[in-house]
Scaffold this motif. Structure first.
Motif, PDB file in Angstrom:
ATOM      1  N   TRP A   1       5.193 102.572  51.744  1.00 12.89           N
ATOM      2  CA  TRP A   1       5.802 102.087  50.517  1.00 12.89           C
ATOM      3  C   TRP A   1       5.530 100.597  50.417  1.00 12.89           C
ATOM      4  N   ARG A   2       5.734 100.028  49.259  1.00 11.39           N
ATOM      5  CA  ARG A   2       5.475  98.619  49.023  1.00 11.39           C
ATOM      6  C   ARG A   2       6.756  97.927  48.561  1.00 11.39           C
ATOM      7  N   SER A   3       6.932  96.676  48.988  1.00 16.83           N
ATOM      8  CA  SER A   3       8.116  95.924  48.595  1.00 16.83           C
ATOM      9  C   SER A   3       8.163  95.689  47.090  1.00 16.83           C
ATOM     10  N   ASP A   4       6.986  95.636  46.432  1.00 24.47           N
ATOM     11  CA  ASP A   4       6.957  95.424  44.979  1.00 24.47           C
ATOM     12  C   ASP A   4       7.060  96.731  44.188  1.00 24.47           C
ATOM     13  N   LYS A   5       7.239  97.860  44.909  1.00 26.75           N
ATOM     14  CA  LYS A   5       7.459  99.179  44.292  1.00 26.75           C
ATOM     15  C   LYS A   5       6.232  99.735  43.567  1.00 26.75           C
TER      16      LYS A   5
ATOM     17  N   THR B   1      12.092  92.117  55.014  1.00 29.00           N
ATOM     18  CA  THR B   1      11.751  93.326  54.278  1.00 29.00           C
ATOM     19  C   THR B   1      11.705  94.468  55.280  1.00 29.00           C
ATOM     20  N   GLU B   2      12.047  95.656  54.832  1.00 27.93           N
ATOM     21  CA  GLU B   2      12.066  96.798  55.749  1.00 27.93           C
ATOM     22  C   GLU B   2      10.665  97.114  56.245  1.00 27.93           C
ATOM     23  N   LEU B   3       9.676  96.939  55.385  1.00 25.18           N
ATOM     24  CA  LEU B   3       8.302  97.228  55.789  1.00 25.18           C
ATOM     25  C   LEU B   3       7.896  96.350  56.975  1.00 25.18           C
ATOM     26  N   HIS B   4       8.117  95.033  56.871  1.00 26.62           N
ATOM     27  CA  HIS B   4       7.729  94.121  57.940  1.00 26.62           C
ATOM     28  C   HIS B   4       8.538  94.391  59.208  1.00 26.62           C
TER      29      HIS B   4
ATOM     30  N   TYR C   1      18.685  97.521  57.856  1.00 25.19           N
ATOM     31  CA  TYR C   1      17.435  98.168  58.260  1.00 25.19           C
ATOM     32  C   TYR C   1      17.568  98.795  59.644  1.00 25.19           C
TER      33      TYR C   1
ATOM     34  N   ASP D   1      13.607 106.791  52.927  1.00 24.77           N
ATOM     35  CA  ASP D   1      12.337 106.227  52.445  1.00 24.77           C
ATOM     36  C   ASP D   1      11.132 106.967  53.000  1.00 24.77           C
TER      37      ASP D   1
END
Length: 448
Positions: free
Chosen positions: A145-149, A331-334, A366, A376
């Motif tokens: 997924w991407r932080s910018d949606k 951010t959850e991704l990082h 997170y 997610d």
């Protein structure tokens, strides 16, 4: 592997979500070997977000394929960064039309878009030059997924829910149960007694806070202020050092990763580690020969590596078992990608990894989502009980201890920060001054 074989018999694109550190590169190499042996492709072209990941892909593919892999004569394929797409010659792009290729995209979530007008630069290159030209594509991501949606290139989504459709999913719980990944032990570090002194021209007011959450929500202090405060840095580093000492009793060359905020912060942390007689390497975008230093750390016995944006997704250093997360990125991704750096196993008995993080509200959220059910990525982690471990200082001030600040600081155990011994750091001199109690509270989120 079986699912990939069946899928490629009827489809040309395959999307894999596999938890970080579960061996996506090895899976990709095995798929490439099968397609080459069956005579379905002529070349393998890989793209990845960083040079470090590209180097890891080349090592793995050369070993699995038992052939040359890289920009050398008679190579069966090569790996490139996404950034290089904009600088490739026209001859390079003819490879996808003149030959049968398997094109592999590692960490595909970096490439956004479903059409050329609503895509980022890398997504545009894939859509315009590769998507309809490559014989087969293999898209890989640990955090799809991407932080910018924005949608991810080559991905499919349900309509109207917009849920990602994966052709194969390998979640963290399964990877742990299969013995592929270490089980993470995420520890949130908090302080129950915080004082903030606010000085005006003629007066000074003192406010008390019972947690970092309350401090950050009800005062001018920012999360980045905490990250740069020597008292807190020492507390988090001491916990990590103590854990690394324990791990090294069974894994002698185990290493620790400190994720720093920027170059200045990295060297601040390195100085604190050196003051504790801890060996360390610093790797940042401004470090000369940073990639060589990372490779040296991969094989040597240095205890810590302090990094800024150099050891995140895809970087394979198996001996990393402990991490202190001191980055301002929330951010959850990082956060998940960093966790993945310490999940790679060395041997059958190497079962645990330790992540230490300040109990900032987003990072706490997170962390709990990793320990609980995560919507997610549809992982199925069991919910675990939140256990509180309160490590109190062994310093004896109750009887009027008269030790010097230096002696007091040297005498406290590794898990505890002696804040009375340290001079207050002025966050906004001379207006704001923070001080902390002699002990830190630790919340351990456990997974199996």
């Amino acid at each position: 592997m079986k699912q990939a074989k069946v899928h490629f018999s009827n489809h040309s694109d395959f999307f894999v979500q596999a938890t970080p550190a579960s061996g996506k590169t090895r899976l990709a190499a095995e798929i490439a070997r099968w397609l080459l042996e069956e005579g379905h492709i002529d070349f393998v072209i890989c793209f990845a977000p960083t040079r470090e990941v590209v180097a890891g892909i080349q090592r793995t593919f050369a070993a699995v394929l038992d052939q040359r892999f890289g920009d050398t004569l008679a190579s069966v394929g090569a790996a490139y960064t996404y950034q290089s797409m904009e600088h490739q010659s026209p001859d390079f792009w003819t490879l996808f039309t003149a030959y049968r290729t398997l094109t592999i995209f590692d960490e595909i979530h970096h490439c956004a878009g479903h059409d050329p007008l609503l895509s980022n630069t890398w997504g545009q290159q894939i859509i315009q030059r590769i998507q309809n030209a490559a014989t087969y594509t293999l898209a890989l991501s640990g955090t799809p997924w991407r932080s910018d949606k924005l949608p991810i290139v080559l991905a499919r989504y349900t309509d109207p829910e917009g849920q990602l459709i994966c052709d194969y999913r390998y979640d963290l719980q399964t990877a742990i149960q299969d013995g592929v990944c270490r089980s993470p032990r995420i520890t949130l570090i908090d302080n129950p007694q915080i004082q903030l002194v606010e000085e005006n021209e003629n007066t000074a007011s003192v406010r008390a806070f019972s947690s970092f959450k309350q401090l950050l929500g009800e005062s001018p202090i920012s999360y980045e202020d905490l990250l740069r405060h020597d008292d807190i840095l020492n507390a988090v580093l001491d916990v990590g050092i103590d854990r690394l000492n324990e791990v090294r009793k069974t894994v002698p060359n185990a290493g620790g990763l400190v994720v720093a905020t920027n170059v200045k912060h990295a060297y601040q942390i390195a100085e604190l580690l050196k003051a504790k007689n801890e060996s360390c390497t610093v790797a940042t975008s401004q470090t000369p020969r940073a990639h060589q230093l990372i490779d040296q750390y991969r094989h040597n016995n240095t205890r810590w590596i302090v990094a800024v944006s150099m050891i995140s997704e895809g970087t394979d250093i198996q001996r990393l078992c402990v991490c202190t997360y001191l980055s301002r990125i929330r951010t959850e991704l990082h956060y998940r990608q960093v966790l993945g750096r310490i999940l790679r196993k060395i041997g059958a008995a190497d079962n645990e990894a330790w992540l230490y993080v300040i109990a900032e509200p987003l990072l706490r959220k997170y962390s709990q989502r990793i320990a609980d059910d995560l919507p997610d990525d549809q992982a199925t982690l069991q919910t675990k009980k939140l256990n509180e471990r309160l490590e109190k200082a062994r310093l004896d001030h109750a009887n009027g201890c008269s030790e010097s600040p230096e002696a007091v600081r040297d005498s406290h155990p590794p898990l505890i920060e002696d804040n009375d011994a340290s001079e207050p750091t002025s966050v906004e001199p001379p207006l704001l001054t923070l001080s902390f109690s002699q002990y830190y509270r630790q919340y351990l989120l456990t997974l199996i």
